[in-house]
Scaffold this motif. Sequence first.
Motif, PDB file in Angstrom:
ATOM      1  N   SER A  30       0.597  -0.865  -0.099  1.00  6.52           N
ATOM      2  CA  SER A  30      -0.106  -0.120  -0.193  1.00  6.52           C
ATOM      3  C   SER A  30       1.109   1.424   0.307  1.00  6.52           C
ATOM      4  N   ASP A  31      -0.002   2.373  -0.063  1.00  5.51           N
ATOM      5  CA  ASP A  31       0.801   3.478  -0.011  1.00  5.51           C
ATOM      6  C   ASP A  31       1.340   3.771   1.263  1.00  5.51           C
ATOM      7  N   GLU A  32       1.530   3.816   2.518  1.00  7.10           N
ATOM      8  CA  GLU A  32       1.390   3.731   3.747  1.00  7.10           C
ATOM      9  C   GLU A  32       2.148   3.284   4.213  1.00  7.10           C
ATOM     10  N   GLU A  33       2.256   1.317   3.290  1.00  8.90           N
ATOM     11  CA  GLU A  33       3.457   0.962   3.345  1.00  8.90           C
ATOM     12  C   GLU A  33       4.951   1.414   2.962  1.00  8.90           C
ATOM     13  N   GLN A  34       5.147   1.627   2.073  1.00  6.02           N
ATOM     14  CA  GLN A  34       5.612   1.936   0.943  1.00  6.02           C
ATOM     15  C   GLN A  34       6.368   3.852   2.154  1.00  6.02           C
ATOM     16  N   ALA A  35       5.343   4.427   2.145  1.00  8.86           N
ATOM     17  CA  ALA A  35       5.919   5.193   2.939  1.00  8.86           C
ATOM     18  C   ALA A  35       6.843   4.799   4.237  1.00  8.86           C
ATOM     19  N   CYS A  36       6.397   4.484   4.943  1.00  5.95           N
ATOM     20  CA  CYS A  36       6.974   3.892   6.196  1.00  5.95           C
ATOM     21  C   CYS A  36       8.145   3.703   5.301  1.00  5.95           C
ATOM     22  N   ILE A  38       9.848   4.760   3.172  1.00  8.75           N
ATOM     23  CA  ILE A  38      10.938   5.240   2.613  1.00  8.75           C
ATOM     24  C   ILE A  38      11.747   6.200   4.111  1.00  8.75           C
ATOM     25  N   VAL A  39      10.246   6.568   4.724  1.00 10.76           N
ATOM     26  CA  VAL A  39      10.797   6.982   6.152  1.00 10.76           C
ATOM     27  C   VAL A  39      12.077   6.351   7.362  1.00 10.76           C
ATOM     28  N   ARG A  40      12.336   5.200   6.430  1.00  9.09           N
ATOM     29  CA  ARG A  40      12.903   4.261   7.556  1.00  9.09           C
ATOM     30  C   ARG A  40      14.072   4.577   7.141  1.00  9.09           C
ATOM     31  N   LYS A  41      14.327   4.592   5.197  1.00  8.57           N
ATOM     32  CA  LYS A  41      15.846   4.451   4.668  1.00  8.57           C
ATOM     33  C   LYS A  41      16.003   6.081   4.636  1.00  8.57           C
ATOM     34  N   ALA A  42      15.038   6.818   5.011  1.00  9.63           N
ATOM     35  CA  ALA A  42      15.968   8.551   5.239  1.00  9.63           C
ATOM     36  C   ALA A  42      15.775   8.941   6.515  1.00  9.63           C
ATOM     37  N   SER A  75      17.206  11.924  -0.613  1.00  7.74           N
ATOM     38  CA  SER A  75      17.823  12.966  -1.137  1.00  7.74           C
ATOM     39  C   SER A  75      18.364  14.421   0.146  1.00  7.74           C
ATOM     40  N   ILE A  76      16.353  14.144   0.572  1.00  7.98           N
ATOM     41  CA  ILE A  76      16.450  15.445   1.344  1.00  7.98           C
ATOM     42  C   ILE A  76      17.203  15.554   3.110  1.00  7.98           C
ATOM     43  N   ALA A  77      17.111  14.084   3.111  1.00  8.20           N
ATOM     44  CA  ALA A  77      18.037  13.201   4.621  1.00  8.20           C
ATOM     45  C   ALA A  77      19.744  13.694   4.302  1.00  8.20           C
ATOM     46  N   LEU A 107      11.624  17.249   5.460  1.00 13.91           N
ATOM     47  CA  LEU A 107      11.879  16.370   5.903  1.00 13.91           C
ATOM     48  C   LEU A 107      10.724  15.836   7.717  1.00 13.91           C
ATOM     49  N   THR A 108      11.536  16.598   8.457  1.00 11.64           N
ATOM     50  CA  THR A 108      10.045  16.397   9.547  1.00 11.64           C
ATOM     51  C   THR A 108       8.673  17.162   8.903  1.00 11.64           C
ATOM     52  N   ARG A 109       8.148  17.324   7.749  1.00 14.60           N
ATOM     53  CA  ARG A 109       6.943  17.303   7.413  1.00 14.60           C
ATOM     54  C   ARG A 109       6.278  16.471   6.868  1.00 14.60           C
ATOM     55  N   GLU A 110       7.280  15.445   6.023  1.00 13.89           N
ATOM     56  CA  GLU A 110       7.197  14.156   5.906  1.00 13.89           C
ATOM     57  C   GLU A 110       6.936  13.087   6.750  1.00 13.89           C
ATOM     58  N   VAL A 111       7.797  12.807   8.035  1.00  9.61           N
ATOM     59  CA  VAL A 111       7.516  11.786   8.769  1.00  9.61           C
ATOM     60  C   VAL A 111       6.291  12.380   9.587  1.00  9.61           C
ATOM     61  N   ALA A 112       5.892  14.130  10.136  1.00 10.11           N
ATOM     62  CA  ALA A 112       4.895  13.395  10.630  1.00 10.11           C
ATOM     63  C   ALA A 112       3.308  13.212  10.078  1.00 10.11           C
ATOM     64  N   ALA A 113       3.780  14.054   8.794  1.00  7.12           N
ATOM     65  CA  ALA A 113       2.461  12.561   8.315  1.00  7.12           C
ATOM     66  C   ALA A 113       2.422  11.518   7.919  1.00  7.12           C
ATOM     67  N   VAL A 114       3.556  10.596   8.004  1.00  4.96           N
ATOM     68  CA  VAL A 114       3.499   9.492   8.164  1.00  4.96           C
ATOM     69  C   VAL A 114       3.293   8.544   9.029  1.00  4.96           C
ATOM     70  N   ASP A 115       4.187   9.108  10.362  1.00  2.32           N
ATOM     71  CA  ASP A 115       4.001   8.681  11.708  1.00  2.32           C
ATOM     72  C   ASP A 115       2.616   9.083  11.799  1.00  2.32           C
TER      73      ASP A 115
END
Length: 135
Positions: A30-36, A38-42, A75-77, A107-115
């Motif tokens: 799912s998109d949620e799993e893919q986002a998680c 990507i955030v872990r890799k970052a 890349s942002i990380a 990065l903070t906004r993305e982590v907040a959205a995913v978490d």
Amino acid sequence: MKLDSSNEQYYRQFKLSNGEEILAEVMQWSDEEQACIIVRKAMSTLRGRARVKRAMWSRRAQEYEQKINSGDLISIAEVIRDLHRNDEQREQSYSERQLYEAALERLTREVAAVDGVEEEKAQVKVGAVLDGKAA
């Protein structure tokens, strides 16, 4: 695992004991799993050592700006990792600080959205990773 880019499905191939047949299992993420993922890799990228090139600052600044504007979290990380300064290290220049803060904000906004948390909590999480307090 292989990715079929036409429909973004993952295929896992298995060889059977007779060696002749190959069974392919389709696994959709799912998109949620893919986002998680990507955030872990970052976050893992943030834990790495800074890789500062010896090029002129103007060229490096352009590369950092391109990475930030790409929207790619990894890349942002990398930008954050390379521009992050500990207390005992030299201070950042104004332009370094501007790039660092722009990347950190994204990065903070993305982590907040995913978490599913507020940006302040995500910023604490990212800061803990940068300071080496989080595993």
